[in-house]
Write an enzyme that holds these catalytic residues in place. Structure first.
Site, PDB file in Angstrom:
ATOM      1  N   ASP A   1       0.856  -1.187   0.000  1.00  0.00           N
ATOM      2  CA  ASP A   1       0.000   0.000   0.000  1.00  0.00           C
ATOM      3  C   ASP A   1       0.895   1.241   0.000  1.00  0.00           C
ATOM      4  OD1 ASP A   1      -2.032   1.767   0.250  1.00  0.00           O
ATOM      5  OD2 ASP A   1      -2.887   0.886   2.068  1.00  0.00           O
TER       6      ASP A   1
ATOM      7  N   ASP B   1      -3.746   2.519  -5.452  1.00  0.00           N
ATOM      8  CA  ASP B   1      -2.455   2.514  -4.761  1.00  0.00           C
ATOM      9  C   ASP B   1      -2.208   1.286  -3.886  1.00  0.00           C
ATOM     10  OD1 ASP B   1      -4.324   3.041  -2.893  1.00  0.00           O
ATOM     11  OD2 ASP B   1      -3.396   4.835  -2.071  1.00  0.00           O
ATOM     12  N   GLU B   2      -2.992   0.239  -4.067  1.00  0.00           N
ATOM     13  CA  GLU B   2      -2.724  -0.959  -3.255  1.00  0.00           C
ATOM     14  C   GLU B   2      -3.013  -2.240  -4.030  1.00  0.00           C
ATOM     15  OE1 GLU B   2      -5.437  -1.684   0.037  1.00  0.00           O
ATOM     16  OE2 GLU B   2      -6.799  -0.163  -0.752  1.00  0.00           O
TER      17      GLU B   2
END
Lengths: 376, 380
Positions: free
Chosen positions: B6, B101-102
């Site tokens: 993350d 974003d993860e």
């Protein structure tokens, strides 16, 4: 009311009437079959679901006239178990009826005649007479493609077009993904006075297919004054149904010109068997089947899914064309099942354009199917 | 073993790369306060001051007048995001992207190649820092749930390992506020019951927890009892169940003006569906009045589509039933669901297949133009 009737006669009539009646819902009366006994006509039995009205005449020895509604489901079930040749039926109260034979006796809670819907009466506007077998066969060949989509009512029936000049009786049905056309030259025992265009709903079509006899018995088709109804009379039967009112889409405009198409001749049964075989791994009701024609082989296969894939090759005779084309498997299966001939033509342009199938060297009966459009 | 990777305060980190002056200061990326913008991402300095994503910008500024607000530039983020995922894909093909974003990585198959999960995590953190300049926090666990809880503990810029066999111990001592799926409100309620750690959840009966928290209570109990499910498989790009786009207007709009917004919403939904080669059959319209009362209506078409026009028409038809409403509208949203993949093929119909072929070509051209110039510049 009191009469004697042959068990078989009553049983057969009731079984047919029973296919129409609906289990008691909001309107209780239509779960009953109305029986009218008169010394002159014998028995008249009626059933209705408000869309189809059916009347059957049965011979009987009527001692006392009368009329009463009997719960259809129970009458039908009870009659199956009477093995005596003749039944004695007697009204035992204003709303009860007793049927007995031999050692058996059954009494039904009934419905008085006033509560039963009236059978439609009308003035004739036009009519024609046609052989039962021919009518039955033509309906069978076209009814399967009728649409089930309630958002477009006119497609929920088959189009019947009669042109009196050349004695043509066309039946057409479509669900927009496939179109079935049967153009047959018919010898009417009595032609209609004018050209006709009718849309007959699917429910009535399937009732006719199951009820019309497989004989040359003349069926008189009557169109009443005012739109919206159609009646069929044959032997001891009278059917009055509703028509769909509306404008059927212009189907002629989408029929491709076969002279500009490529043709592959297929052994219908072999392809049908291959389609049935590859459907063994089908999880969904509707799925795709791929047909890949290459020289002397047609490869029928389903796509690879989580459960696997299946394929079968079918040999072709003298084929020069090669193409891969995808169909909804049910559409293709039904088309092949409703053709009768062994050899059929598969006419195509490319994998995105409609395909036309028909019996070899015949232009009377054909089907147009829209393939599945692959999107990369 | 599973890695949950993350990126730390992603949007802010990207903005800091573009403008290094932002480093070390309370920064937030979000919409403007005069409109109805909300905070999309806050720096750790801002978070300490109580700012969190989803908070209205106006409220954030009143909490922290020194907050530096940066307007989001989404094209920039997706660029960095792509580079991040391509680094991850260098390590294993078993990757499941969760958001911009993860992602989860299943490294079981590649440990012979790279070394154990810890080694891989270290390598990923090094490469991301070096190539992207953005810190990434990684949680390692035997299941995705554990890995996700781990990465939450690892933040900022850290690595947290829950070794195989120690999951029970890890959960028992884990503070409930660090449990993925437990928000501040639930944490506060749990505190009142004397529950600080997941292990303490077991002090109460299952029925009692259900009474207090409803379904969430049952879920919490099952986590504490070690029954967290991890059934979703690693599919590279799972088919989304729906594609939606909604918009809160800068000012509440009356019906005649609100109805015009449907075109923009439908354009975006259509564009996204076509980009992924997906087709949908159900169009749902979400409507929110000024008083926040919210309604949704679904309409199922008789065909699968990803044409903007068809989606737009369906939305207009649904919205028509609100035409008598005299108040104003705060938000409208369109969602396309009942999704199938175009690669399975689409059943066109006999009457309009030629028309559809033309429209497909047209949308293809429109999409290409929009991709080349600016998103949704060409509207059709």
């Amino acid at each position: 009311m009191k009469f004697k009737v042959k068990t078989d006669d009553l049983r057969n009539a009731v079984a047919e009437l029973n296919t129409i009646i609906v289990p008691a819902t909001t309107y209780r009366a239509i779960s009953f079959i109305l029986i009218k006994a008169s010394k002159s006509d014998g028995l008249i039995l009626q059933a209705t679901d408000y869309e189809i009205n059916l009347k059957k005449r049965v011979e009987a020895d009527v001692v006392e006239e009368g009329a009463i509604g009997i719960p259809g489901k129970f009458l039908n079930a009870a009659l199956k178990d009477f093995d005596e040749e003749e039944l004695e039926v007697e009204q035992t109260g204003s709303e009860s009826l007793k049927v007995n034979a031999g050692l058996k006796k059954v009494t039904f809670a009934c419905l008085s005649e006033d509560e039963y819907p009236v059978f439609p009466k009308f003035e004739e506007k036009d009519s024609f007479v046609i052989s039962a077998q021919l009518l039955k066969e033509n309906i069978r060949k076209t009814a399967y493609a009728v649409s089930k989509d309630t958002s477009n009512m006119v497609l929920m029936g088959a189009l019947w077009e009669i042109s009196t000049d050349d004695s043509l009786f066309n039946m057409v049905s479509t669900d927009t993904h496939r179109l079935v056309v049967n153009k047959s030259k018919v010898e009417f025992q009595k032609p209609p006075a004018q050209n006709l265009k009718l849309i007959v709903p699917e429910k009535l079509l399937s009732f006719l297919v199951s009820s019309l006899p497989q004989t040359d018995v003349p069926v008189s088709v009557v169109l009443p004054e005012g739109d919206g109804k159609i009646a069929f009379n044959y032997e001891n039967t009278e059917i009055v149904g509703k028509l769909i009112v509306g404008t059927y889409p212009d189907y002629e405009s989408i029929i491709p010109d076969t002279s500009s198409m490529k043709t592959i001749v297929l052994d219908r049964i072999a392809v049908l068997k291959a389609i049935r075989f590859v459907s063994v791994l089908a999880e969904k009701k509707s799925y795709n089947v791929n047909l890949s024609f290459e020289k002397d082989v047609l490869m029928v296969n389903t796509d690879l899914t989580e459960v696997g894939e299946a394929q079968q090759a079918v040999e072709l005779e003298d084929n020069k064309e090669s193409i891969k084309i995808i169909f909804n498997i049910n559409y293709l299966k039904e088309v092949l099942m409703n053709l009768d001939e062994e050899k059929i033509e598969f006419n195509f342009i490319d994998q995105r354009a409609p395909v036309l199938t028909k019996p070899l060297d015949s232009n009377e009966y054909f089907t147009i199917i829209m393939p599945i459009r692959p999107i990369e | 073993m599973i890695l949950h990777c993350d990126l730390d305060s992603f949007f802010v980190s990207v903005e800091r790369l573009e403008d290094p002056c932002l480093c070390g200061k309370p920064v937030a990326v979000g919409g403007s306060a005069s409109g109805r913008g909300v905070i999309a991402s806050g720096s750790y300095e801002a978070r300490k001051l109580g700012i969190h994503s989803g908070m209205p910008t106006a409220k954030a500024l009143s909490l922290c007048p020194d907050l530096i607000l940066v307007k989001p530039v989404f094209g920039r983020y997706s660029e960095y995001s792509k580079r991040f995922f391509s680094i991850l894909k260098d390590f294993t093909p078993d990757i499941q992207v969760v958001s911009i974003d993860e992602a989860y990585l299943d490294v079981s198959r590649v440990q012979l190649l790279w070394g154990d999960a810890h080694k891989i995590a270290v390598l990923i953190r090094e490469r991301t820092q070096k190539e992207l300049g953005i810190p990434v926090s990684i949680g390692i666990g035997s299941s995705r749930y554990i890995a996700k809880c781990g990465s939450k503990l690892a933040k900022p810029d850290g690595l947290y390992v829950v070794t195989k066999g120690s999951e029970e111990e890890f959960l028992r001592t884990l503070e409930v506020k660090n449990l993925n799926g437990v928000g501040p409100k639930m944490t506060a309620k749990l505190k009142k019951l004397g529950i600080y750690t997941v292990g303490q959840v077991m002090l109460y009966e299952k029925d009692f927890l259900e009474q207090i928290f409803g379904k969430a209570g049952l879920w919490l109990y099952s986590i504490a009892a070690g029954e967290y499910s991890d059934s979703i498989s690693f599919i590279e790009n799972p088919i989304p169940r729906s594609i939606g786009n909604s918009r809160t207007f800068i000012k509440d709009l009356p019906y005649e003006l609100a109805v015009r917004e449907l075109r923009t919403l439908a354009t975006e939904v259509g564009r996204r569906a076509r980009k992924k080669n997906l087709f949908g059959k159900t169009v749902t319209l979400k409507v929110r009045y000024s008083d926040f009362s919210t309604f949704t209506t679904a309409h199922t078409l008789n065909e699968y589509t990803n044409f903007t026009n068809t989606i737009h028409r369906a939305a207009i038809e649904i919205f028509g039933k609100y035409s008598d409403y005299l108040g104003k509208f705060r938000l409208l949203g369109i969602t396309l669901s009942n999704i199938i993949e175009g690669s399975e093929g689409i059943q066109f119909d006999l009457w309009d297949h030629k028309e559809k072929e033309k429209l497909m070509k047209l949308y293809n051209a429109v999409d290409k133009l929009n991709e080349k110039y600016e998103r949704n510049k060409v509207i059709f």
